[in-house]
Design a protein around this motif. Structure first.
Motif, short mmCIF file in Angstrom:
data_model
loop_
_atom_site.label_atom_id
_atom_site.label_comp_id
_atom_site.label_asym_id
_atom_site.label_seq_id
_atom_site.Cartn_x
_atom_site.Cartn_y
_atom_site.Cartn_z
N VAL A 82 -13.45 -20.98 16.87
CA VAL A 82 -14.69 -20.25 17.12
C VAL A 82 -15.13 -20.50 18.56
CG1 VAL A 82 -17.11 -19.96 16.48
CG2 VAL A 82 -15.39 -20.39 14.71
N VAL A 83 -15.37 -19.42 19.30
CA VAL A 83 -15.79 -19.52 20.70
C VAL A 83 -17.09 -18.74 20.89
CG1 VAL A 83 -15.16 -19.08 23.11
CG2 VAL A 83 -13.37 -19.72 21.48
N TRP A 84 -18.09 -19.41 21.43
CA TRP A 84 -19.36 -18.76 21.79
C TRP A 84 -19.26 -18.37 23.27
CZ3 TRP A 84 -24.32 -19.56 18.88
CH2 TRP A 84 -24.13 -20.15 17.63
N ILE A 85 -19.54 -17.12 23.56
CA ILE A 85 -19.47 -16.64 24.96
C ILE A 85 -20.89 -16.28 25.39
CG2 ILE A 85 -18.36 -15.03 26.55
CD1 ILE A 85 -16.05 -14.75 24.56
N ILE A 86 -21.40 -17.04 26.35
CA ILE A 86 -22.85 -17.01 26.63
C ILE A 86 -23.18 -16.66 28.07
CG2 ILE A 86 -24.89 -18.52 26.77
CD1 ILE A 86 -23.82 -20.08 24.51
N ILE A 108 -20.06 -14.17 19.61
CA ILE A 108 -19.37 -15.27 18.91
C ILE A 108 -18.09 -14.71 18.28
CG2 ILE A 108 -19.68 -17.28 17.43
CD1 ILE A 108 -22.71 -16.71 17.43
N TYR A 109 -16.99 -15.34 18.64
CA TYR A 109 -15.66 -14.85 18.29
C TYR A 109 -14.88 -15.91 17.51
CZ TYR A 109 -16.24 -10.82 21.38
OH TYR A 109 -16.67 -9.64 21.95
N GLU A 110 -13.97 -15.46 16.67
CA GLU A 110 -13.02 -16.39 16.04
C GLU A 110 -11.63 -15.80 16.20
OE1 GLU A 110 -12.92 -19.22 12.18
OE2 GLU A 110 -13.23 -17.11 11.74
N GLU A 111 -10.73 -16.59 16.74
CA GLU A 111 -9.36 -16.13 17.02
C GLU A 111 -9.39 -14.80 17.79
OE1 GLU A 111 -6.94 -18.26 16.36
OE2 GLU A 111 -8.26 -19.57 15.19
N VAL A 113 -11.56 -12.43 17.59
CA VAL A 113 -12.23 -11.32 16.89
C VAL A 113 -13.74 -11.54 16.96
CG1 VAL A 113 -12.53 -10.14 14.66
CG2 VAL A 113 -10.28 -11.05 15.32
N GLY A 114 -14.47 -10.50 17.38
CA GLY A 114 -15.93 -10.63 17.52
C GLY A 114 -16.63 -10.51 16.17
N TYR A 115 -17.43 -11.52 15.82
CA TYR A 115 -18.17 -11.51 14.55
C TYR A 115 -19.66 -11.26 14.76
CZ TYR A 115 -14.19 -12.93 11.81
OH TYR A 115 -12.98 -12.93 11.17
N ILE A 116 -20.21 -11.84 15.85
CA ILE A 116 -21.66 -11.73 16.06
C ILE A 116 -21.92 -11.36 17.51
CG2 ILE A 116 -23.81 -13.10 16.19
CD1 ILE A 116 -22.67 -14.71 13.77
N GLY A 117 -22.84 -10.43 17.72
CA GLY A 117 -23.28 -10.09 19.08
C GLY A 117 -24.80 -10.09 19.12
N LEU A 118 -25.36 -10.83 20.06
CA LEU A 118 -26.82 -10.88 20.22
C LEU A 118 -27.17 -10.59 21.67
CD1 LEU A 118 -27.65 -14.27 18.42
CD2 LEU A 118 -27.70 -11.98 17.42
N ILE A 119 -28.04 -9.63 21.89
CA ILE A 119 -28.54 -9.36 23.24
C ILE A 119 -30.06 -9.33 23.12
CG2 ILE A 119 -28.63 -7.71 25.16
CD1 ILE A 119 -25.75 -6.84 24.36
N TYR A 120 -30.70 -10.29 23.75
CA TYR A 120 -32.15 -10.43 23.57
C TYR A 120 -32.89 -10.06 24.84
CZ TYR A 120 -36.60 -12.50 22.08
OH TYR A 120 -37.92 -12.70 21.75
N ASP A 121 -33.60 -8.94 24.78
CA ASP A 121 -34.49 -8.51 25.86
C ASP A 121 -35.79 -9.29 25.65
OD1 ASP A 121 -36.43 -7.25 27.38
OD2 ASP A 121 -35.76 -5.21 26.90
N VAL A 122 -35.88 -10.36 26.41
CA VAL A 122 -36.92 -11.37 26.19
C VAL A 122 -38.32 -10.78 26.40
CG1 VAL A 122 -37.83 -13.49 27.22
CG2 VAL A 122 -35.37 -13.26 26.81
N VAL A 123 -38.49 -9.99 27.45
CA VAL A 123 -39.82 -9.50 27.81
C VAL A 123 -40.35 -8.51 26.76
CG1 VAL A 123 -41.08 -8.15 29.53
CG2 VAL A 123 -39.50 -9.95 30.24
N HIS A 124 -39.46 -7.66 26.25
CA HIS A 124 -39.89 -6.68 25.24
C HIS A 124 -39.75 -7.22 23.82
CE1 HIS A 124 -38.98 -3.98 28.74
NE2 HIS A 124 -40.19 -3.62 28.41
N ASP A 125 -39.28 -8.44 23.70
CA ASP A 125 -39.01 -9.03 22.38
C ASP A 125 -38.15 -8.09 21.53
OD1 ASP A 125 -39.09 -10.96 20.37
OD2 ASP A 125 -40.95 -10.16 19.50
#
Ligand code: IPD
Ligand code: CA
Ligand code: CA
Length: 263
Positions: A82-86, A108-111, A113-125
């Protein structure tokens, strides 16, 4: 077995906490440094947020590895496990000059393969999030599958730089695209531009050099809405090196690639 639901819940918690740290920092003075050139900025907050996320990940998931832009993670040279790409702040120039139009990006990927994607626009929540096979969302709103869009009605994300003579692409291939589409935009945060493609605010986004942390989360999002992301050569993106980058609604992606960029 990897508990993806738990990872998803934790990652969302941590990205929101990181956003809160950034929002609180707006009243304090920033320390700004240059990286590769005077326009390549990094601040104390880029570093603080990366360290914050890494400490949470390492405490909870000591076996996971982390590829982070600011270099506080691991020396990741393969995608095993599992690799987190930040990217702690994508759009640092906007963060410094505008206090908006930036995002925290986590893929967040495993082998590989992408399992989770999060993009947080902080100002607009606004948290754009996707879980492999379960669709993509903006906060609680499910993002629909992308409908095909003709080039004449498309809005594409592209920097004006690529319409001027440059060393990365023959700009005469780009000029007809800019003339043909309905409109162009350049937001200055690749992660947000990917989130905008996934949510239909843009129909495509192209640029000549992105690092894995700029697009790792965006790939998961766009896959969940049926979009397409490749290099500008039409090949698969490499999560371990810099790439040209082209993401968009699938039929438009194909049309632009075949009729303009590769012609
Ligand atoms: C940058 C932004 C920008 C893109 C650059 C990236 P940073 O990321 O995503 O939009 O054009 O290539 O490096 O440095 O603000 O994290
Ligand atoms: Ca970035
Ligand atoms: Ca960054």
């Amino acid at each position: 077995m990897t508990n993806w639901k738990e990872i998803d819940q934790k990652a969302k918690e941590w990205v929101k906490e990181a956003g809160e740290i950034i929002r609180k920092s707006f009243d304090s003075a920033l320390s700004i440094q240059f990286k590769s050139n005077p326009n390549d900025l990094v601040t104390n907050m880029d570093k603080e947020i990366e360290q914050f996320l890494i400490s949470r990940i390492q405490t909870t998931y000591p076996n996971h590895r982390i590829l982070g832009e600011e270099g506080y993670g691991d020396d990741v040279t393969d995608l095993k496990g599992v690799v987190w790409i930040i990217d702690p702040i994508d759009g640092t120039m906007n963060f410094v000059h505008q206090q908006r139009n930036f995002a925290i990006s986590i893929g967040i990927y495993e082998e590989g393969v992408g399992y989770i994607g999060l993009i947080y626009d902080v100002v607009h929540d606004e948290l754009y999030h996707a879980f492999k096979g379960e669709g993509a969302y903006m906060n609680d709103i499910r993002l629909p599958k992308l409908d095909s869009v003709p080039i004449e009605e498309a809005i594409i994300g592209i920097s004006p730089v690529w319409v001027t003579e440059n060393k990365r692409i023959d700009h005469t291939k780009i000029i007809p695209i800019v003339k043909k589409v309905r409109g162009t935009r350049s937001y200055g945060s690749a992660a947000m531009e990917c989130a905008y493609v996934a949510s239909g605010r843009l129909d495509a986004y192209m640029t000549m050099r992105l690092a894995p942390w700029d697009f790792a989360a965006g790939l998961v999002l766009v896959n969940e809405v049926g979009g397409k992301a490749t290099t500008l050569e039409g090949t698969e993106l490499d999560l371990l090196s810099k790439n040209t980058f082209f993401i968009g609604e699938s039929s438009l992606h194909k049309h632009l690639l075949e009729e303009y960029i590769q012609k």
